[in-house]
Design a protein around this motif. Sequence first.
Motif, PDB file in Angstrom:
ATOM      1  N   LEU A 121     -24.303  -3.870  -5.604  1.00 55.73           N
ATOM      2  CA  LEU A 121     -23.352  -4.891  -5.181  1.00 55.73           C
ATOM      3  C   LEU A 121     -22.088  -4.681  -6.006  1.00 55.73           C
ATOM      4  O   LEU A 121     -22.106  -4.808  -7.232  1.00 55.73           O
ATOM      5  CB  LEU A 121     -23.904  -6.300  -5.410  1.00 55.73           C
ATOM      6  N   LEU A 122     -20.999  -4.315  -5.325  1.00 55.38           N
ATOM      7  CA  LEU A 122     -19.718  -4.139  -6.001  1.00 55.38           C
ATOM      8  C   LEU A 122     -18.890  -5.406  -5.864  1.00 55.38           C
ATOM      9  O   LEU A 122     -18.814  -5.989  -4.785  1.00 55.38           O
ATOM     10  CB  LEU A 122     -18.953  -2.964  -5.385  1.00 55.38           C
ATOM     11  N   ASP A 123     -18.251  -5.795  -6.963  1.00 52.55           N
ATOM     12  CA  ASP A 123     -17.475  -7.029  -7.001  1.00 52.55           C
ATOM     13  C   ASP A 123     -15.979  -6.718  -6.982  1.00 52.55           C
ATOM     14  O   ASP A 123     -15.420  -6.281  -7.991  1.00 52.55           O
ATOM     15  CB  ASP A 123     -17.823  -7.818  -8.265  1.00 52.55           C
ATOM     16  N   PRO A 124     -15.305  -6.940  -5.857  1.00 48.94           N
ATOM     17  CA  PRO A 124     -13.861  -6.667  -5.782  1.00 48.94           C
ATOM     18  C   PRO A 124     -13.021  -7.601  -6.637  1.00 48.94           C
ATOM     19  O   PRO A 124     -11.828  -7.364  -6.810  1.00 48.94           O
ATOM     20  CB  PRO A 124     -13.544  -6.877  -4.294  1.00 48.94           C
ATOM     21  N   HIS A 145      -4.706  -8.045  -1.493  1.00 50.64           N
ATOM     22  CA  HIS A 145      -3.660  -7.435  -0.691  1.00 50.64           C
ATOM     23  C   HIS A 145      -4.141  -6.182   0.051  1.00 50.64           C
ATOM     24  O   HIS A 145      -3.329  -5.476   0.654  1.00 50.64           O
ATOM     25  CB  HIS A 145      -2.456  -7.064  -1.573  1.00 50.64           C
ATOM     26  N   CYS A 146      -5.435  -5.901  -0.005  1.00 51.77           N
ATOM     27  CA  CYS A 146      -5.968  -4.722   0.682  1.00 51.77           C
ATOM     28  C   CYS A 146      -5.995  -4.937   2.190  1.00 51.77           C
ATOM     29  O   CYS A 146      -6.288  -6.041   2.667  1.00 51.77           O
ATOM     30  CB  CYS A 146      -7.378  -4.401   0.186  1.00 51.77           C
ATOM     31  N   GLU A 147      -5.745  -3.872   2.896  1.00 53.39           N
ATOM     32  CA  GLU A 147      -5.789  -3.907   4.348  1.00 53.39           C
ATOM     33  C   GLU A 147      -6.928  -3.012   4.839  1.00 53.39           C
ATOM     34  O   GLU A 147      -6.768  -1.812   5.016  1.00 53.39           O
ATOM     35  CB  GLU A 147      -4.457  -3.438   4.935  1.00 53.39           C
ATOM     36  N   LEU A 170      -9.558  -0.966   0.299  1.00 50.90           N
ATOM     37  CA  LEU A 170     -10.398  -1.591  -0.724  1.00 50.90           C
ATOM     38  C   LEU A 170     -11.176  -0.538  -1.511  1.00 50.90           C
ATOM     39  O   LEU A 170     -11.262  -0.589  -2.745  1.00 50.90           O
ATOM     40  CB  LEU A 170     -11.366  -2.575  -0.065  1.00 50.90           C
ATOM     41  N   LEU A 171     -11.734   0.429  -0.811  1.00 48.58           N
ATOM     42  CA  LEU A 171     -12.529   1.455  -1.465  1.00 48.58           C
ATOM     43  C   LEU A 171     -11.690   2.249  -2.458  1.00 48.58           C
ATOM     44  O   LEU A 171     -12.124   2.533  -3.585  1.00 48.58           O
ATOM     45  CB  LEU A 171     -13.131   2.381  -0.404  1.00 48.58           C
ATOM     46  N   THR A 196     -10.032   3.439  -8.068  1.00 46.68           N
ATOM     47  CA  THR A 196      -8.899   3.701  -8.951  1.00 46.68           C
ATOM     48  C   THR A 196      -8.833   2.728 -10.118  1.00 46.68           C
ATOM     49  O   THR A 196      -8.498   3.107 -11.245  1.00 46.68           O
ATOM     50  CB  THR A 196      -7.587   3.639  -8.150  1.00 46.68           C
ATOM     51  N   LEU A 197      -9.172   1.467  -9.877  1.00 46.60           N
ATOM     52  CA  LEU A 197      -9.061   0.434 -10.912  1.00 46.60           C
ATOM     53  C   LEU A 197     -10.410  -0.029 -11.454  1.00 46.60           C
ATOM     54  O   LEU A 197     -10.462  -0.773 -12.426  1.00 46.60           O
ATOM     55  CB  LEU A 197      -8.316  -0.787 -10.354  1.00 46.60           C
TER      56      LEU A 197
END
Length: 429
Positions: free
Chosen positions: A384-387, A399-401, A406-407, A412-413
């Motif tokens: 489970l990845l937490d954005p 602000h991801c489209e 998002l990926l 990157t961050l």
Amino acid sequence: MSERLMRGPLLHCLGEPDKDANAVDYQLDALLWIKHGLVHKMGDYDSMVKELTPKQVSRVEDCSQYLMVPGFVDCHIHYPQTEMIAAYGTQLLEWLNTYTFPVESSFKDPVKAAAVSKVFIEQLLTNGTTTALVFCSVHPESVDALFTEAQKHNMRIIAGKVMMDRNAPDKVLDTAQTSYEQSKQLIQRWHGVDRLQYAVTPRFAPTSTDEQLAAAGRLLAEHDGVYLHTHLAENADEIEWVKRLFPKAKNYLDVYDQASLLGKRSVFAHSLHLCDSECERLAQTDSAIAHCPTSNMFIGSGLFPMQKMQQHGIKIGMGTDVGGGTSFNMLQTLADGYKMQQLNGHNLSPEQSFYLATLGGARALDIDDKIGNFVVGKEADFLLLDPNATDLLRFRTSHCEGWRDLLFVLQTLGDDRVIAQTNVMGVSN
């Protein structure tokens, strides 16, 4: 836990994105249904919920704030080097003599090996790695310790004792005969037990005689399904050394080829400086490359020519290469991989990066029938990845489209804070 039902966004690869425009499957509202550690069913929630009883519906876990993805596959890492990660100031050959060999000499002590194994496995799980191909030290005790710890978590770990009979300090050397005998005993003890598999592991050509490499080839021939794990063409000075040590070989890869070490379960770490004939031979034998961008930059080894390898049709997986690599985290490794390809004039897509860390890694290790995505029947190793793991991520991901944006932002961050949950065979660790 025999059954889990999880609802939320889900992303996995069904093929290689660079070769198939429809390779990525993203579902905004998916149901992941796990039974006895395997993927039982997966699909759109509204369609699948009709198959559930009211009691099952009440047990569905809400994962809507996360992204469900397969567990990461690390195709090259050294567990004895955990304590020397981020060692300063040298390139490969000096780095081995200054840091690696002194540290690895202590792994004959089973207490020391067990203590480091515990830290190592914890770091893998904390960073979302559920499968790894691992270098141990020359000592059988190091292998026993790692497999014992991995077994506690039911992890899929492939590992082996290093074979090294020259050009290193006595404390980390064996002989051609002892390496053969000890490896054979370890194969009989561990290969195929639970989710553990064995890799025949000559460190690299300069530290093995022809006799020892031939012994490694015999081990592969005598034991069906074991792996070959070594280094190849990482450093310019290393390559020149190999030419002097093996004057009859056509090239670096030919040293291994003459010992019958190439094949569909042979994984060659780095492979930065290969000629076309070496690439063609890797492809012909269905051998794989473990690409380790963080390590390659940290030790100053060079830039991996990914497009060249892809053109030759070579299987590629990602490796962190701790301790030459400076992070256990695959997201950070993918970030470095993107930057490296930028220096090569190549835009590595986020979906191809993700593929290399999941299904691509599984294919490189010849276990894509077992792991790598959420296809029904596969082992339920997933994350489970937490954005929203950090303030910056929360702001940026708002602000991801779309999933692709998002990926890339996560790659990157992101770091270990993004890994909200690591699941092995359906069980949270």
